[in-house]
Design a protein around this motif. Structure first.
Motif: not given
Length: 196
Positions: A45, A49, A51-57, A89-90, A137
């Motif tokens: 990462e 960053n 947008d730190v989230s599960l989406e990042f994976r 980032r979104r 995005t």
């Protein structure tokens, strides 16, 4: 005779609709004169960053897959020769006129003429609802040599799609952005291109 032609036409229209449903991606890349084309890489990462989230994976996995396609090997559980620092980032932007107010409109009109006079009343009901937001995005990747932390390649890919469409979903967006950004690695340095 007409059934096979009709079926083939319907299939072609369906496939062309699928092809146009995915929006283009704007890609910009920068790199040193001779960027590496192989080696072990750790996908990590990016510091800060947004947008730190599960989406990042999902995005990190898409980047790892694309790097392996261009010649790198992912160093799972170990430190690779290179670090692929990934940031995403979104953002959401409203579109169209604001229809959050009253969905019903009333109009009154009148007329006079040689056949008499009249009065009319019109009622309009807007059932379309609020327009969908546009989801933008952005995927950023920096490839650094671990030995001296020098950035040898970096790039950014951006796409936009209406909220709720398949192209705005993280799985599809991640794959599309990573493929557009890393496909054709290393790409022309300093040039922004559009990938469809």
């Amino acid at each position: 005779m007409f059934k096979p032609i009709l079926a083939a036409s319907a299939l072609a229209l369906t496939l062309s609709a699928c092809a146009t449903a995915v929006p283009p991606v704007e890609v910009t890349r920068f790199h040193v004169d001779s960027p590496p084309t192989s080696g072990t890489v750790s996908v990590e990462e990016m510091i800060g960053n947004p947008d730190v989230s599960l989406e990042f994976r999902t995005y990190a996995a898409a980047v790892a897959q694309e790097l392996s396609r261009v010649g790198f090997t992912e160093a799972r559980g170990a430190k690779g020769e290179y670090q692929a620092l990934v940031g995403m980032r979104r953002s959401f932007r409203p579109t169209g006129p604001d229809r959050s107010g009253n969905p019903v409109s009333v109009g009154v009109g009148g007329s006079t003429g040689s056949y008499g006079s009249g009065l009319g009343l019109g009622i309009g009901i807007n059932l379309s609802g609020r327009p969908k937001d546009v989801v933008t995005t952005e995927l950023s990747v920096q490839l650094r040599r671990r030995a001296d932390s020098q950035v040898v390649w970096e790039g950014r890919a951006i796409t936009s799609a209406k909220e709720g469409t398949p192209a705005a979903q993280p799985n599809m967006a991640a794959g599309k952005l990573a493929a557009a950004l890393i496909g054709g690695y290393p790409g022309e340095s300093g040039r922004t291109i559009t990938v469809k």
